[in-house]
Design a protein around this motif. Structure first.
Motif, PDB file in Angstrom:
ATOM      1  N   GLU A 297       0.836  -1.129  -0.282  1.00 41.42           N
ATOM      2  CA  GLU A 297      -0.196  -0.198   0.218  1.00 41.42           C
ATOM      3  C   GLU A 297       0.998   1.338   0.127  1.00 41.42           C
ATOM      4  N   ARG A 298       1.775   1.179  -0.596  1.00 42.60           N
ATOM      5  CA  ARG A 298       2.950   2.455  -0.728  1.00 42.60           C
ATOM      6  C   ARG A 298       2.610   2.438  -2.593  1.00 42.60           C
ATOM      7  N   ALA A 299       2.810   4.051  -2.281  1.00 39.23           N
ATOM      8  CA  ALA A 299       2.894   4.577  -3.830  1.00 39.23           C
ATOM      9  C   ALA A 299       3.809   5.891  -3.488  1.00 39.23           C
ATOM     10  N   LEU A 300       4.182   6.003  -5.466  1.00 42.33           N
ATOM     11  CA  LEU A 300       5.076   6.825  -6.092  1.00 42.33           C
ATOM     12  C   LEU A 300       3.837   8.004  -6.837  1.00 42.33           C
ATOM     13  N   VAL A 301       4.122   9.651  -6.486  1.00 38.70           N
ATOM     14  CA  VAL A 301       3.543  10.463  -7.016  1.00 38.70           C
ATOM     15  C   VAL A 301       3.777  11.502  -7.413  1.00 38.70           C
ATOM     16  N   TYR A 302       3.407  11.718  -8.696  1.00 39.28           N
ATOM     17  CA  TYR A 302       4.844  12.775  -9.747  1.00 39.28           C
ATOM     18  C   TYR A 302       3.661  13.678  -9.524  1.00 39.28           C
ATOM     19  N   ASN A 303       4.332  14.836  -8.872  1.00 42.69           N
ATOM     20  CA  ASN A 303       4.001  16.287 -10.070  1.00 42.69           C
ATOM     21  C   ASN A 303       1.575  16.157  -8.780  1.00 42.69           C
ATOM     22  N   SER A 304       2.039  15.551  -7.859  1.00 45.08           N
ATOM     23  CA  SER A 304       0.865  15.881  -7.069  1.00 45.08           C
ATOM     24  C   SER A 304      -0.227  16.679  -6.518  1.00 45.08           C
TER      25      SER A 304
END
Length: 908
Positions: A164-171
């Motif tokens: 349940e981990r995430a990488l988010v770009y330009n959030s």
């Protein structure tokens, strides 16, 4: 053509690529390496109307890899994964991936992801989300990540179902009052985020904000806090030298305790730190604010404020202020020291809380010079008034037959000019509802007997008269005057000849006192000695009155085809008779030497009840006849509305009355007829403007000492009536809302700080401001519309919000041949929004007698979107001062501000 050129270029690149790279697409990637995901969409990837091949997506995936390492071993998804898409849902068995295209959506537990393109990797239990270009080539359907009440809108997402981990770009996300944008966001869990290259601001426009804070690394806990490393402030994308080695920003919507950063500057007392302290969020029902000031010349101040509320029960606030002020410096000849304080308490009970009891409080007491000397208040309406008033009351009703009403009240009145204080601590009042002993068991009461009624009233009070210097000392209570008064009024009413209404009243009073004053003459010192006699004493009085009146109607019709269709005149004449016996039994005498002739002595009458709570009873018999008549003049006019079926009724003269009295018991050398009093109002604008008039006419002339005589004024060479005094006044308030359908009125006394401090409810004396230059009546947002939403930034077409308040008064006095206008002035106050971002206002007046301006205040406010600018200026008078303020409007960043002020010269 442009689209074809891009497609040709795209195909050419693939044809020229070596075969080894083409074959490499069939080789599976290393699990440890993961999928590369870039921060922004690769311009080489063209997502058209057809879903691209799985191999192509795998190579040119635009999401960069991160440091998250998938769990080893076999992992299973613990919840149901549901998905859908508008155009395509394609499964690639070779890669074990699912591709969702156009308005794609995937749901896993409380997590929901929406995007134009979603790729599900069943082997790694991961999902990738991107936007897609629309028909115009613009990047659309960017991902939206939702978990619970948290929403993030990035350019691309990589999410692992197992960890349940995430990488988010330009959030982009909104937390409390902050809008946050991060280049790379690492979601550790549902409560901790790590972000890189972050901008956060309270501006709604996150792409082009007025200002923002930039941090290279932050730790973000939703709904709680932002902890940042090095933080710099940018204004309009320009970096400023304002920076912090680290930053902590609370994000909670709830009240939290914390320190309050003081403001600094310089004044007549040197450099200062003002309004620094601590805020205690005690509970959901009560809070506490503790503030302090310090000046380099040694002056200091403390303030405590607390607000409390319980829904559907009560609400209120308490303010205690103390200031120890030094003028000049120690050792200088003009050095002085004084302490001032002020206590305010407001309490309001909800009407639904208790139908039979009520408790209210409005307290404003303290040093008489507080509002004139305080260096930490800008409430103009307070230092222009010279009285402080307080009232604390409790009332309770005991239902039944008869009903009993009980009230307990403490009052305070303080004159800040004379420094005298009058208090009642407390006043007890009890009353019993009217009892009709002869009323019939059924039907209405008729006749003189059946309408006979009586009731019982009790008033007991403890009055204290003291001065400012003795306030709250033991001496203040030594001179207290207390007692009780009982009254039993008996009355009846009946009709006479079907047109006359007759009423009769008899009243019995018994007064109890616990202190009387005996008088005697001291011949040796030639003075009157007053001895205080402590102990119970009482006296009884009674009186009688009767009145007869009727109502006379006069109507004149002009025809329905006329503009004025009819005029109606209503007269209410009344004749009354009052008799008050003399009570000589409560009077004594003492012998005193005549100052003009030491051989002679005079007998002086006095009552031991002189100076007691309710005074001495009347000694002389009084009998008088009262005459009065009131008039109302109304007209029916044709309505301006062509669709109206009924004429419009307007008032031409409202309750214009004349009254006087004739003293039957007056002595021969005393005038019998009192001056004729005239009262009334003339309506000018319906429900908005009434001109109030009042005056007195006297038929008697004056002697050489300007005292009334029994000689008629007309027989003394004058007119029939001598005009003694008159007053004309009106108040008018109107605004642009009067021409709209909706009106918004707020007259809550507990929130009106100017009125609570002794000022006016309106702002004719100028608007009160806090120390930030913010006006009390628009602390929310002066540029918000009635629904609380922001107006658009377009220029007004024709509706410019404005308001105006006018007050006029003129007083004429000729009681002793002065023949002069004692007061004549006009006051006004108004505000206008010149544009959706500019508001200006002024409060002033002109003394037509002294030919000069009264207290004048000019106000300027500018809405800078996320910032607020205000300038408050008093251009002249002893209160001459100005205050400039600019700061961030958000309460979270309210300490980021700049204010400069010129205080009034207190040496005057």
């Amino acid at each position: 053509m442009q689209t074809n050129i891009l497609n040709i270029l795209f195909c050419s690149i693939f044809i020229l690529l070596p075969v080894v790279f083409l074959n490499a697409q069939e080789i599976e990637t290393n699990e440890e390496e993961g999928i590369k995901i870039e921060a922004e969409r690769d311009s080489l990837v063209s997502v058209g109307n057809n879903l691209p091949l799985a191999e192509t997506i795998k190579l040119t995936d635009s999401v960069m890899g991160d440091t998250l390492k998938p769990r080893q071993g076999n992992q299973i998804i613990t919840d149901i994964v549901s998905y859908k898409a508008k155009d395509y849902m394609r499964l690639s068995q070779k890669e074990n991936r699912m591709f969702l295209y156009n308005e794609a959506e995937i749901t896993y537990g409380d997590i929901q992801i929406n995007a134009g393109l979603i790729v599900i990797d069943n082997k790694k239990n991961e999902v990738y989300a991107y936007g897609i270009p629309d028909s115009t080539g613009a990047y659309s359907q960017t991902p939206v990540f939702v978990q619970g009440n948290q929403t993030v809108e990035p350019d691309s997402i990589r999410f692992n179902f197992d960890t349940e981990r995430a990488l988010v770009y330009n959030s982009r996300t909104q937390q409390a009052s902050f809008n946050v944008k991060g280049e790379v966001t690492k979601r550790e869990n549902d409560s901790v985020y790590f972000m890189k290259n972050v901008k956060f601001t309270t501006d709604d426009d996150l792409e082009n904000p007025d200002y923002f804070f930039y941090a290279r690394k932050i730790k973000f806990v939703p709904d709680k806090k932002i902890v940042a490393g090095l933080v710099n402030m940018y204004l309009a994308d320009v970096p400023t030298p304002l920076g912090l080695p680290f930053g902590y920003f609370p994000m909670t919507e709830e009240k939290t305790s914390g320190f309050i950063i003081p403001s600094f500057g310089d004044s007549q007392r040197g450099y200062f730190l003002q309004n620094g302290g601590y805020y205690f969020a005690i509970s959901d029902y009560v809070d506490l604010l503790a503030l302090g000031d310090y000046y380099t010349n040694g002056s200091y101040a403390f303030r405590g404020e607390s607000n409390y509320a319980k829904r559907y029960r009560y609400r209120g606030n308490v303010r205690i202020r103390y200031e120890n002020l030094y003028q000049s410096e120690r050792g200088f000849p003009d050095f002085s020291e004084q302490s001032v304080y002020n206590i305010q308490w407001s309490h309001s009970q909800d009407s639904k809380a208790s139908p039979n009891s009520r408790f209210n409080a409005s307290v404003n007491l303290g040093s008489s010079t507080y509002y004139q000397e305080s260096v930490n208040q800008m409430n103009t309406g307070n230092f222009l008034t010279n009285t402080l008033n307080s009232s604390v009351s409790y009332s309770k009703t005991f239902p039944g037959d008869p009903q009993v009403n009980l009230s307990l009240t403490a009052r305070h009145s303080q004159n800040t000019r004379t420094k005298t204080i009058n208090m009642t601590l407390p006043t007890l009042q009890a009353s019993m509802s009217r009892i009709y002993p002869f009323e019939p068991k059924t039907g209405a009461k008729k006749g003189i007997i059946e309408n006979i009624n009586f009731q019982y009233n009790l008033r007991a009070e403890n009055q204290i008269k003291t001065t400012d210097s003795l306030f709250f000392t033991s001496q203040m209570f030594k001179d207290a005057n207390y007692g009780a008064q009982h009254s039993i009024p008996v009355s009846t009413n009946f009709k006479l000849f079907n047109y006359l209404s007759v009423s009769t009243n008899a009243n019995y009073e018994e007064n109890w006192v616990f202190k009387t004053f005996d008088q005697r003459y001291d011949e040796f010192n030639d003075e009157v000695v007053i001895d205080t006699i402590n102990g119970f004493d009482s006296y009884r009085t009674y009186s009688f009155s009767a009145g007869i009146g009727t109502t006379i109607y006069g109507l004149k019709n002009f025809g329905k085809d006329k503009k004025i269709q009819a005029i109606r005149h209503v007269m209410r004449p009344n004749i009354s008779y009052n008799v008050n016996p003399g009570f000589n039994q409560y009077y004594d005498t003492y012998e005193r030497v005549n100052p003009a002739n030491p051989i002679e002595t005079n007998m002086v009458d006095y009552s031991r009840f002189d100076g007691t709570l309710y005074g001495a009873p009347g000694r002389n018999f009084a009998s008088s006849i009262g005459l009065s008549i009131s008039n109302t003049l109304e007209a029916k006019v044709r309505s301006k509305d062509s669709t109206a079926t009924e004429p419009e009724k307007i008032t031409l003269l409202n309750n214009f009355s004349m009254s006087t009295s004739y003293n039957l018991a007056a002595e021969e050398d005393q005038p019998k007829l009192s001056p004729i009093a005239l009262r009334g109002s003339i309506p000018i604008v319906k429900d908005k403007l009434d001109i109030n008039v009042a005056g007195n006419l006297d038929i008697y002339a004056l002697d050489n000492n300007n005292r009334r005589t029994t000689k008629l004024n007309i027989n003394n060479g004058g007119s029939l009536f001598r005009f003694t005094n008159a007053n004309v006044s009106f108040g008018y308030s109107f605004s642009s809302k009067d021409f709209e359908d909706e009106k918004d009125e707020n007259d809550d006394e507990i929130d009106n700080d100017t009125y609570r401090g002794g000022g006016r409810k309106d702002d004719l004396f100028g608007k009160g401001t806090n120390l930030d230059g913010e006006f009390y009546d628009n602390e929310e947002d002066p540029f918000a519309d009635r629904e609380g939403e922001k107006r658009n930034d377009n220029w007004y077409n024709y509706k410019i919000p404005w308001d105006l308040r006018l007050s006029y008064t003129m007083t004429y006095n000729n009681t002793a041949r002065q023949n002069e206008i004692t007061s004549h002035s006009i006051m006004f106050s108004g505000d206008v929004e010149l544009s959706p971002k500019w508001a200006v206002g002024a409060s002033s007046g002109y003394d037509l007698k002294e030919m000069g301006f009264t207290y004048t205040q000019l106000r300027f406010q500018r809405d800078l979107n996320t910032w607020r600018l205000s300038f408050n200026w008093v251009p002249f008078s002893a209160q001459r001062s100005w205050n400039f303020f600019i700061g961030i409007k958000s309460s979270i960043l309210s300490d980021i501000k700049y204010d400069k002020r010129r205080e009034r010269d207190r040496s005057l």
